[in-house]
Design a protein around this motif. Structure first.
Motif, PDB file in Angstrom:
ATOM      1  N   VAL B 200       0.847  -1.201   0.000  1.00 46.08           N
ATOM      2  CA  VAL B 200       0.000   0.000   0.000  1.00 46.08           C
ATOM      3  C   VAL B 200       0.884   1.254   0.000  1.00 46.08           C
ATOM      4  O   VAL B 200       0.555   2.255  -0.645  1.00 46.08           O
ATOM      5  CB  VAL B 200      -0.977  -0.028   1.201  1.00 46.08           C
ATOM      6  N   ILE B 203       2.029   1.688  -3.573  1.00 52.02           N
ATOM      7  CA  ILE B 203       0.917   2.187  -4.394  1.00 52.02           C
ATOM      8  C   ILE B 203       0.660   3.655  -4.076  1.00 52.02           C
ATOM      9  O   ILE B 203       0.420   4.471  -4.977  1.00 52.02           O
ATOM     10  CB  ILE B 203      -0.356   1.331  -4.171  1.00 52.02           C
ATOM     11  N   GLY B 204       0.742   4.015  -2.793  1.00 52.54           N
ATOM     12  CA  GLY B 204       0.496   5.406  -2.390  1.00 52.54           C
ATOM     13  C   GLY B 204       1.527   6.360  -2.985  1.00 52.54           C
ATOM     14  O   GLY B 204       1.168   7.420  -3.522  1.00 52.54           O
ATOM     15  N   ALA B 207       0.980   6.624  -6.636  1.00 52.67           N
ATOM     16  CA  ALA B 207      -0.184   7.479  -6.910  1.00 52.67           C
ATOM     17  C   ALA B 207       0.204   8.958  -6.825  1.00 52.67           C
ATOM     18  O   ALA B 207      -0.310   9.792  -7.584  1.00 52.67           O
ATOM     19  CB  ALA B 207      -1.307   7.171  -5.924  1.00 52.67           C
ATOM     20  N   ILE B 223       3.031  -0.304  -9.265  1.00 52.43           N
ATOM     21  CA  ILE B 223       1.704  -0.711  -8.780  1.00 52.43           C
ATOM     22  C   ILE B 223       1.423  -2.168  -9.166  1.00 52.43           C
ATOM     23  O   ILE B 223       0.835  -2.927  -8.385  1.00 52.43           O
ATOM     24  CB  ILE B 223       0.608   0.233  -9.329  1.00 52.43           C
ATOM     25  N   GLY B 227       0.894  -4.413  -6.140  1.00 55.37           N
ATOM     26  CA  GLY B 227      -0.506  -4.830  -6.049  1.00 55.37           C
ATOM     27  C   GLY B 227      -0.609  -6.335  -5.822  1.00 55.37           C
ATOM     28  O   GLY B 227      -1.369  -6.797  -4.953  1.00 55.37           O
ATOM     29  N   PHE B 414      -9.433  -2.480  -1.627  1.00 55.75           N
ATOM     30  CA  PHE B 414      -8.583  -1.493  -2.292  1.00 55.75           C
ATOM     31  C   PHE B 414      -7.521  -2.176  -3.169  1.00 55.75           C
ATOM     32  O   PHE B 414      -7.268  -1.761  -4.318  1.00 55.75           O
ATOM     33  CB  PHE B 414      -7.915  -0.593  -1.245  1.00 55.75           C
ATOM     34  N   ALA B 418      -6.936  -1.888  -7.056  1.00 63.56           N
ATOM     35  CA  ALA B 418      -5.666  -1.395  -7.610  1.00 63.56           C
ATOM     36  C   ALA B 418      -5.137  -2.340  -8.687  1.00 63.56           C
ATOM     37  O   ALA B 418      -4.715  -1.892  -9.760  1.00 63.56           O
ATOM     38  CB  ALA B 418      -4.644  -1.247  -6.482  1.00 63.56           C
ATOM     39  N   TRP B 429      -6.272   5.160 -13.452  1.00 60.91           N
ATOM     40  CA  TRP B 429      -5.164   5.764 -12.695  1.00 60.91           C
ATOM     41  C   TRP B 429      -4.954   7.233 -13.065  1.00 60.91           C
ATOM     42  O   TRP B 429      -4.015   7.868 -12.588  1.00 60.91           O
ATOM     43  CB  TRP B 429      -3.876   4.956 -12.860  1.00 60.91           C
ATOM     44  N   SER B 438      -5.655   6.210  -2.920  1.00 57.97           N
ATOM     45  CA  SER B 438      -4.418   5.431  -2.774  1.00 57.97           C
ATOM     46  C   SER B 438      -3.470   6.092  -1.788  1.00 57.97           C
ATOM     47  O   SER B 438      -2.841   5.421  -0.955  1.00 57.97           O
ATOM     48  CB  SER B 438      -3.721   5.291  -4.133  1.00 57.97           C
ATOM     49  N   SER B 441      -4.767   5.791   1.717  1.00 58.70           N
ATOM     50  CA  SER B 441      -4.735   4.397   2.196  1.00 58.70           C
ATOM     51  C   SER B 441      -3.431   4.081   2.909  1.00 58.70           C
ATOM     52  O   SER B 441      -3.368   3.126   3.704  1.00 58.70           O
ATOM     53  CB  SER B 441      -4.939   3.423   1.029  1.00 58.70           C
TER      54      SER B 441
END
Lengths: 81, 529
Positions: B200, B203-204, B207, B223, B227, B414, B418, B429, B438, B441
């Motif tokens: 996460v 991904i954050g 993002a 990602i 993911g 989530f 993703a 995205w 994202s 999260s």
């Protein structure tokens, strides 16, 4: 295709190669220099300030041997309410 | 008594602060090392410069996080010697052995292989470098294993015999300690939680790049990898969490009852998905414990016993020693009043042993030792004056458990979203909503992870060692003022260091967001370490 090859000559002795490996690594650091500075500050605070002045091992500080430490803990646990 | 309670409370607060601070970094180290390992493996297979850049970027963030977490756990060991000297003596080598193994492994494996990870590009062969990256990940997980073995023993003390002469629990079965089911499930749950947290986080950050409309290739590729790691990690977290729930039902049923706010249990017990407890509820009154709840029928019975009709005892059932067999018969086990009585007998036996030892009376010592052994499983109950003291704080345990479950369920959805979006709907995205979800999260996953530990540690109160030693008996005879002083010193110094290191991490991410993706074939000479 780019081929990564070891830069350190093989004929150098192993301890010297390890020493040069770490030396060159530390010398080439960028962000790492700041991080190492912070790590060293942290370790200094932990081991030379916190440990010495504020976090003594109470039983080792106050008693000379394991028999006395055991007696102190026994007494403390039996008196504790 | 008041002063003692203050020492207990401040010592607990200090330990909680240090442990929660430490746990900010550990799961990210555990998970990010795996993600970086996968990325470097892809680079090793494809020799694509893009993957080399991606690997080096996340490896640098791994390094910053590693530096942030270095030595924060050592403070916990200092606290054992200063604030918890009764405890640290009482547990003897059972606690010391795993921590010593952890220290040696952490030093040798991580110091060696982390150095090769960061200094070894172009100095060692790509295969050796890749092996070092994976061994760093393995070393981090093995380090975590020994810490969690030590923690699991406090929740489920096995593999030892108490020696009243030494006043120590002496380990007589290392393998029972190291491979108790509680330790294994705890270890797996913590490691897989780390995979989810790191996924996460990746991904954050990715993002954030997409929000800034930069490093799009790096972000989307990251990602994809994270993911999958997150999804697999989440499935394995659920699996290991199920194992932990069965363990808790078996060895810490009072914790399970508090996690669910369950006062009176039964067969076919429902599980509360979302609920608000009635703060005026007393253990012995007939009030409904919940002001509001949405429950899943049979859920708790299935979770705890893997049988939808299984009996789950509530707080009152446990206190009264009421159990229901698989055949539906109500039977009486050891009530808490009896446990307290037997605990006091154990204390009397220890007192008799002490007198006999002082008088150097071998026969009386052996007799007292035998009496103590019979009642030793209830030794900790001897400190309690009423059965209510054996009930953990229900509100904090209930809410922390439900925050973990609700946030964990959200994170599962989530991660599915993703992965689906990055493979099937890459255009999603571009959505600022998804990008902000994202980014936010990242906070959710950290809260979820911390809430799990709050459940585990608050839910086992009043025990520091389940059934054997209450927290209040474990503290040293130190002044409240000295613990308050070190509490605030730690809080101030380490928050400043955390801020300094977080600035380094944020600046590095910011700097990377101002560069552009590279094309394959473009040489990669940058070394950001």
């Amino acid at each position: 295709m780019k081929e990564n090859r070891p830069d350190i000559p093989k004929q150098t002795s192993l301890p010297m190669r390890i020493f040069r490996f770490y030396r060159d690594g530390f010398r080439s650091m960028t962000i790492g220099r700041r991080l190492w500075l912070l790590i060293l500050i942290k370790l200094f605070i932990i081991f030379f300030i916190f440990k010495i002045f504020f976090f003594p091992d109470i039983l080792h500080r106050d008693y000379d041997n394991d028999r006395d430490r055991a007696a102190a803990v026994r007494s403390s646990l039996l008196d504790r309410r | 008594m008041n002063d003692l309670m203050s020492v207990v409370d401040w010592s607990r607060a200090q330990f909680a602060l240090t442990a929660m601070y430490h746990w900010l970094f550990v799961p990210l180290t555990l998970g990010l090392s795996v993600i970086v390992g996968i990325m470097e493996t892809i680079y090793f297979k494809t020799r694509s410069e893009k993957w080399l850049v991606i690997t080096k970027f996340w490896m640098t963030l791994f390094g910053i996080n590693f530096a942030m977490g270095v030595a924060t756990g050592i403070i916990l060991e200092f606290e054992f010697g200063t604030n918890w000297s009764n405890y640290s003596w009482f547990v003897g080598d059972i606690f010391g052995a795993p921590l010593a193994i952890e220290g040696l492994l952490a030093f040798f494996m991580e110091a060696t292989f982390v150095a090769i990870m960061f200094f070894g590009w172009k100095k060692v062969s790509p295969g050796f470098h890749l092996a070092s990256t994976w061994l760093t990940a393995l070393g981090a997980s093995i380090s975590a294993l020994w810490i969690l073995v030590a923690n699991a023993w406090m929740q489920y003390p096995v593999g030892m015999e108490f020696d009243p002469a030494q006043m120590r629990n002496v380990m007589d079965d290392f393998w029972a300690v190291a491979f108790s089911p509680v330790a294994i499930h705890k270890f797996l749950h913590a490691v897989f939680d780390g995979w989810v947290l790191a996924a996460v986080f990746v991904i954050g950050v990715s993002a954030w790049f997409l929000l800034k409309n930069t490093r799009r290739d790096l972000a989307l590729k990251s990602i994809k990898v994270s993911g999958w790691v997150g999804l697999v990690g989440m499935i394995l977290t659920l699996w290991s969490g199920d194992g932990s729930a069965v363990d808790v039902a078996r060895v810490q049923p009072m914790k399970l009852a508090a996690m669910e706010g369950l006062y009176d249990g039964g067969r076919g017990q429902e599980i509360v998905g979302i609920g608000i407890l009635d703060p005026s509820k007393e253990r012995t009154d007939d009030k409904d414990p919940y002001l509001f709840k949405i429950a899943i029928p049979y859920g708790l019975s299935f979770l705890a016993t893997h049988d939808i009709n299984g009996f789950v005892p509530g707080i009152n059932d446990l206190i009264e020693g009421r159990e229901i067999t698989a055949e539906g018969d109500t039977v009486k086990t050891v009530s808490y009043a009896e446990r307290i009585a037997r605990g006091k007998l154990a204390h009397e036996a220890l007192r008799a042993f002490d007198r006999a030892m002082t008088a150097d009376d071998e026969a009386a010592m052996e007799s007292a030792r035998a009496d103590l052994k019979v009642n030793y499983p209830y030794f900790g109950y001897g400190y309690l004056d009423s059965v209510d003291e054996a009930v953990p704080p229900v509100g904090m345990t209930f809410y922390s458990f439900h925050i973990m479950v609700i946030f964990g369920s959200y994170l599962f959805l989530f991660l599915i979203l993703a992965v689906y979006a990055v493979y099937r709907r890459p255009g999603w995205w571009n959505s600022r909503l998804l990008l902000w979800i994202s980014i936010l999260s990242v906070a959710v996953v950290w809260i979820c992870s911390q809430a799990g530990w709050v459940t585990a540690e608050v839910g086992r109160q009043p025990w520091i060692i389940e059934g054997l030693m209450p927290t209040r008996a474990a503290v040293s005879a130190v002044s409240t003022a000295s613990v308050q002083l070190t509490f605030w010193m730690f809080a101030v110094v380490f928050t400043c260091l955390l801020a300094a290191e977080a600035v380094i991490m944020i600046r590095f991410i910011g700097k990377e967001s101002r560069t552009t993706d590279i094309d394959d074939g473009q040489p990669v000479d940058n070394n950001e370490y």
